[in-house]
Design an enzyme around this catalytic site. Structure first.
Site, PDB file in Angstrom:
ATOM      1  N   ASP A 160       0.838  -1.198   0.000  1.00 12.40           N
ATOM      2  CA  ASP A 160       0.000   0.000   0.000  1.00 12.40           C
ATOM      3  C   ASP A 160       0.873   1.250   0.000  1.00 12.40           C
ATOM      4  OD1 ASP A 160      -2.350  -1.423   0.054  1.00 12.40           O
ATOM      5  OD2 ASP A 160      -2.648  -1.232   2.221  1.00 12.40           O
ATOM      6  N   GLY A 200     -13.607  -3.520   5.383  1.00 12.40           N
ATOM      7  CA  GLY A 200     -14.213  -4.769   4.920  1.00 12.40           C
ATOM      8  C   GLY A 200     -13.301  -5.958   5.143  1.00 12.40           C
ATOM      9  N   ASP A 201     -11.999  -5.744   4.970  1.00 12.24           N
ATOM     10  CA  ASP A 201     -11.036  -6.825   5.208  1.00 12.24           C
ATOM     11  C   ASP A 201     -10.994  -7.189   6.687  1.00 12.24           C
ATOM     12  OD1 ASP A 201     -10.420  -6.716   2.506  1.00 12.24           O
ATOM     13  OD2 ASP A 201      -8.758  -5.322   2.812  1.00 12.24           O
TER      14      ASP A 201
END
Length: 309
Positions: A13, A252-253
């Site tokens: 990231d 969400g992860d």
């Protein structure tokens, strides 16, 4: 506790925070830049591991500097790296992330690299560890051929399959029929079913669409509204915990990692969803994806302090 196999992507990231997200052609001065481990699969694996799951993480890296980010992170977290594939033929993936520091909304571009080139032979080599697993958690951020193959292999071995259908794309009816639990957010649910998930009634209709395809249970994450849980036995909207969100990237992860951990511990679908909600609520209060995942003691303390929520 049953063993959990998380099969999915790893990317590095590259995250910047800005006063607002740029429009096309605009350059915006950012306030913060951070580089670190990410990717939906890896984020979910780290979330599960830190929450206490008996975890096997599977992804594919290039033999490069970004690949070393994954291996160093796993070493520091004491994660099993025995099933990490590597290749000279493709670079490790990367994600370009912009976060609006006022709204916490984000825009992301993902270049998947090596984890988009997982081979049939690599998937087949996972057969022995699948036989020891109770749950498979996977997403759509690797090559779809690998997802389809690991899902088919898991079903054949009696492993329960959780599919987080992100990044959203068409899923064949054949694959859907092999899924025990699918976990779209409201946008993904609408794209896949054609039903706008604007309220609980439409969430029910979207869940019915998936279940008509053979999916056994459906969990639709609705952001600040909570999660809609549907199975043959029950349907319920579980409210979200109210927290001050700083960065929603990876929420969400966090949810999916928490969900599979709780299920592997024997919690039912509603209990597991509430546990996953707590994990997600904690994650959005920190900057980043993998680094924002809470440890088990933090989750338990949060749940204890929010018994009535």
């Amino acid at each position: 506790m049953g063993k959990v196999l998380v099969f999915g992507s790893f990317v590095v990231d590259l995250m910047s925070r800005t006063p607002h997200l740029p429009v096309p052609g605009e350059t915006v001065k950012g306030s913060v830049f951070k580089m670190g481990p990410g990717g939906k699969g890896f984020n979910q694996g780290v979330a599960a591991h830190k929450a206490g799951a008996d975890l096997v993480m599977v992804t594919k890296l290039g033999k490069d500097t970004f690949g070393n980010v994954a291996l160093e992170t796993m070493k520091n977290l004491k994660m099993n790296a025995d099933y990490i594939f590597q290749t000279d033929e493709a670079e490790t993936g990367a994600a370009l992330i912009m976060v609006d520091e006022n709204t916490s909304q984000n825009e992301i571009v993902v270049v998947l690299g090596s984890c988009n080139q997982i081979t049939d032979q690599e998937v087949d080599s996972l057969s022995p560890v699948l036989e020891e697993s109770e749950y498979l958690l996977t997403q759509l951020e690797t090559n779809v051929s690998a997802v389809e193959r690991i899902v088919a292999l898991a079903e054949k071995k009696g492993v329960k399959v959780i599919l987080n259908p992100a990044p959203v794309q068409k899923i064949s009816d054949t694959v859907l029929s092999k899924i025990d639990i699918i976990t779209p957010n409201e946008v993904e649910a609408e794209i896949l079913t054609g039903i706008p998930v604007t309220d609980e009634e439409n969430a029910k209709k979207a869940a019915d669409w998936f279940m008509d395809k053979g999916v056994k249970s459906v969990i639709i994450t609705l952001g600040g509204r909570g999660v809609y849980v549907a199975s043959e036995e029950q349907r319920k909207l579980i409210p979200a915990f109210k927290v001050n969100a700083i960065d929603t990237t990876g929420a969400g992860d966090a949810f999916n990692g928490g969900l599979v951990t709780a299920l592997a511990e024997g919690k039912d679908l509603l209990e597991a969803s509430r546990f996953a909600n707590a994990l997600a609520a904690l994650s959005v209060q920190k900057i980043g994806t993998t680094p924002s995942m809470p440890i088990r003691s933090e989750i338990e303390a949060f749940l204890e302090n929010n018994k009535e929520a």
